[in-house]
Design a protein around this motif. Structure first.
Motif, short mmCIF file in Angstrom:
data_model
loop_
_atom_site.label_atom_id
_atom_site.label_comp_id
_atom_site.label_asym_id
_atom_site.label_seq_id
_atom_site.Cartn_x
_atom_site.Cartn_y
_atom_site.Cartn_z
N ALA A 296 6.27 10.90 -3.15
CA ALA A 296 5.87 9.51 -2.79
C ALA A 296 4.47 9.03 -3.15
O ALA A 296 3.71 9.86 -3.56
CB ALA A 296 5.77 9.36 -0.95
N LYS A 297 4.21 7.68 -3.28
CA LYS A 297 2.95 7.13 -3.60
C LYS A 297 2.66 6.30 -2.41
O LYS A 297 3.19 5.60 -1.69
CB LYS A 297 3.15 6.23 -4.86
N PRO A 298 1.16 6.36 -2.07
CA PRO A 298 0.57 5.41 -0.99
C PRO A 298 0.52 4.27 -1.19
O PRO A 298 0.23 3.05 -0.36
CB PRO A 298 -0.73 5.96 -0.86
N VAL A 386 1.52 -6.78 -1.46
CA VAL A 386 1.35 -5.46 -0.84
C VAL A 386 2.78 -4.83 -0.81
O VAL A 386 3.63 -5.35 -0.78
CB VAL A 386 0.70 -5.78 0.48
N ALA A 387 2.82 -3.45 -0.68
CA ALA A 387 4.06 -2.87 -0.76
C ALA A 387 4.47 -2.72 0.71
O ALA A 387 5.72 -2.71 1.01
CB ALA A 387 3.76 -1.48 -1.16
N GLU A 388 3.78 -2.74 1.75
CA GLU A 388 4.17 -2.24 3.29
C GLU A 388 3.57 -2.96 4.23
O GLU A 388 2.35 -3.43 3.98
CB GLU A 388 4.34 -0.88 3.26
N GLU A 389 4.03 -2.88 5.26
CA GLU A 389 3.20 -3.01 6.70
C GLU A 389 3.82 -2.28 7.71
O GLU A 389 5.03 -1.75 7.49
CB GLU A 389 3.14 -4.58 7.06
N GLY A 390 3.19 -1.95 8.83
CA GLY A 390 3.70 -1.22 9.94
C GLY A 390 2.68 0.11 10.09
O GLY A 390 1.85 0.55 9.39
N PRO A 391 3.30 0.77 11.21
CA PRO A 391 2.16 1.93 11.47
C PRO A 391 2.46 3.24 10.95
O PRO A 391 1.43 4.09 10.95
CB PRO A 391 2.34 2.14 13.11
N THR A 392 3.84 3.30 10.17
CA THR A 392 4.08 4.68 9.63
C THR A 392 3.64 4.71 8.29
O THR A 392 4.22 3.77 7.14
CB THR A 392 5.44 4.84 9.74
N ARG A 393 2.89 5.89 7.89
CA ARG A 393 2.75 5.90 6.24
C ARG A 393 3.26 7.11 5.72
O ARG A 393 3.67 8.14 6.53
CB ARG A 393 1.31 6.19 6.09
N VAL A 394 3.85 7.19 4.53
CA VAL A 394 4.49 8.26 3.89
C VAL A 394 3.15 9.21 3.34
O VAL A 394 2.22 8.75 2.81
CB VAL A 394 5.45 7.97 2.82
N ALA A 395 3.54 10.28 3.22
CA ALA A 395 2.48 11.52 2.55
C ALA A 395 2.37 11.15 1.02
O ALA A 395 3.49 10.97 0.52
CB ALA A 395 2.65 12.95 3.00
N GLU A 396 1.36 11.46 0.39
CA GLU A 396 1.24 11.28 -0.96
C GLU A 396 1.26 12.43 -1.67
O GLU A 396 1.14 13.58 -1.14
CB GLU A 396 -0.13 10.45 -1.29
#
Length: 516
Positions: A296-298, A386-396
């Motif tokens: 995944a990418k951040p 922007v790619a995203e919004e919200g509280p959850t992030r994927v690890a890079e």
């Protein structure tokens, strides 16, 4: 039943490669690409790939017969102290009496129906299909003239890769091929450390070279790697060529340049656009498409990239103890990758008899239903601001899909499309809102990301226009119960055309231009 060594085809002599290498050099010399990184950096990924977004990967081979551990069974089963080693001895006996080669007769693929496979992949929404041409084990799934250890001559005794490639084309999808041949240099080396059939000279052309991983491959192996890859290119004309990690070994570097120039030049001759996919730093930036395994990418990437992952967390090939991903997780992976300018290559795991576990079939069909409803937010799109919004992030990074991520209804991924119908921006909610209202904060007036006027709002796959309102904080859209059985939901906004300011010609209008 052990393999009958007396019934094997005659070994193939590949010791003299001068004529074949000369032909490769002739293609490279014709151009338009030459075998140097500056020339190869002139490559641009084709639009069809940037639009495709979703492909299917397939790992199956002789390792699908023992169906234990993973596709690395031909190595780990010879690694003393491993659970695969103990399993092999307990189940099949000593390695000298029954080794990896002895699974070949049971790799019959009697239920293999390439057209049925292609239809399943088409229903799943795949735009390209990447099947393993040869894995680390050295057993070619295609009809190779450089080896007797092929599916065309042993096991199923058919050109398995070729049959599936033809079916894939008939179903309207792009054909790809993966080569893991580079790793074969060292893959069976553990079997040289004790009394096993890897030391049997009669099968050295299958198990060999079986060298130490610490050593660089020699010229004979590198030439054979190059020519096997050229053979796949010329015989099947795949439009995607995927390589595993070990081509990053420095000895491969000049061969990678020659291979890339050859492939790109052949594609130019054939009038098709192709993609090479690689891991880590094997190719120079810009000369091919980078692939990140289970990755995944951040943030949004400037160039198109790919995440290759599997429907199973613990294996790329089938075995009865798969840790399967659920549909919501796969959908989230797809949306996350696409929002960051990537494509998802999702692996499925056929059994040795040529059939699929029903859980994989259902996952493929579920993904197809989701794309049928919301695919407009995926196919042919490009990243938004922007790619995203919200509280959850994927690890890079790589190998980050070991555990599922608990996304919320506030986790959103964005994409954008500009075409003859105007400009549209999509918000993919990774979880359906329990309140029945999608709330997209990035589209509120105060944040300043969306400065254009909204001409219309639509919930994809829903027949009626939704009720919506835009506030300082968010765009709020009511979601109907349609497609409630599918994970998440996708909202599209149509942006009003921007007014084009009339240009003034101060000279001809006889007026004085304003002071700067």
């Amino acid at each position: 039943m052990p393999l009958d060594l007396n019934a094997l085809p005659e070994p193939v002599d590949v010791s003299d490669n001068r004529d074949e290498l000369r032909r490769v050099e002739e293609v490279v010399a014709r151009g338009p690409y030459s075998a140097d990184w500056e020339s190869l950096k002139g490559y641009r990924p084709p639009r069809w790939f940037e639009d495709a977004k979703f492909g299917i990967f397939l790992h199956w081979g002789v390792y699908s017969v023992p169906a234990y551990g993973s596709e690395w069974y031909p190595r780990t089963a010879y690694t003393e102290g491993s659970r695969e080693f103990e399993h092999h001895v307990a189940t099949y006996g000593p390695h000298r009496e029954f080794g990896y080669k002895d699974f070949i007769p049971d790799f019959h693929m009697s239920g293999f129906d390439p057209d049925a496979w292609a239809e399943l992949f088409r229903v799943a929404g795949a735009q390209f299909v990447m099947s393993v041409a040869e894995h680390h084990d050295g057993f070619a799934m295609y009809d190779s003239a450089r080896s007797r250890w092929t599916a065309a001559r042993l096991g199923p005794q058919r050109d398995v890769y070729g049959d599936l490639a033809a079916a894939t084309q008939r179903a309207g999808m792009v054909v790809g091929a993966s080569s893991h041949r580079a790793e074969h240099w060292f893959f069976l080396n553990p079997g040289t450390r004790f009394d096993s059939d890897v030391l049997d000279s009669r099968v050295h052309d299958f198990y060999g070279p079986a060298q130490r991983e610490e050593t660089a491959p020699n010229e004979a192996f590198l030439q054979d790697w190059l020519l096997r890859t050229v053979e796949i290119i010329d015989r099947y004309r795949p439009q995607v060529l995927w390589f595993d990690w070990w081509i990053e070994q420095p000895a491969f570097e000049p061969y990678l340049r020659r291979l890339a120039a050859y492939y790109y030049n052949r594609a130019a001759e054939w009038g098709v656009e192709v993609v090479i996919q690689y891991k880590w730093e094997a190719f120079a930036p810009g000369s091919a498409v980078r692939d990140i395994e289970r990755g995944a990418k951040p943030r949004i990437q400037p160039e198109v990239w790919q995440n290759d992952t599997s429907v199973s967390r613990n294996s790329w090939s089938w075995h009865p103890n798969q840790d399967y991903k659920e549909l919501p997780e796969v959908v989230a992976e797809l949306a996350d990758v696409v929002s960051k300018n990537g494509a998802l290559l999702l692996n499925f795991c056929p059994k040795a008899d040529g059939t699929f576990d029903e859980r994989e079939v259902e996952l493929a069909r579920g993904l197809g239903r989701w794309l049928g409803a919301y695919g407009q937010a995926i196919y042919g799109t490009r990243p938004w601001i922007v790619a995203e919004e919200g509280p959850t992030r994927v690890a890079e990074g790589s190998f980050v899909d070991g555990t599922p991520i608990a996304f919320t209804e506030h986790d959103i991924r964005f994409t954008r499309r500009v075409d003859h119908m105007g400009e549209h921006v999509y918000a993919i909610l990774l979880r359906r809102p329990e309140s029945g209202v999608a709330r997209v904060r990035s589209w509120g007036t105060d944040l300043g990301l969306l400065t254009d006027e909204i001409a219309g709002v639509e919930v994809l796959g829903h027949p009626e226009p939704p009720r919506w309102r835009r506030t300082a904080d968010a765009l709020e859209v009511e979601i109907s119960p349609a497609h409630a059985d599918l994970p998440g939901v996708a909202v599209r906004i149509h942006l009003a055309p921007r007014a084009v300011q009339r240009r003034h010609d101060y000279i001809h209008e006889g007026t004085m231009a304003p002071a700067p």
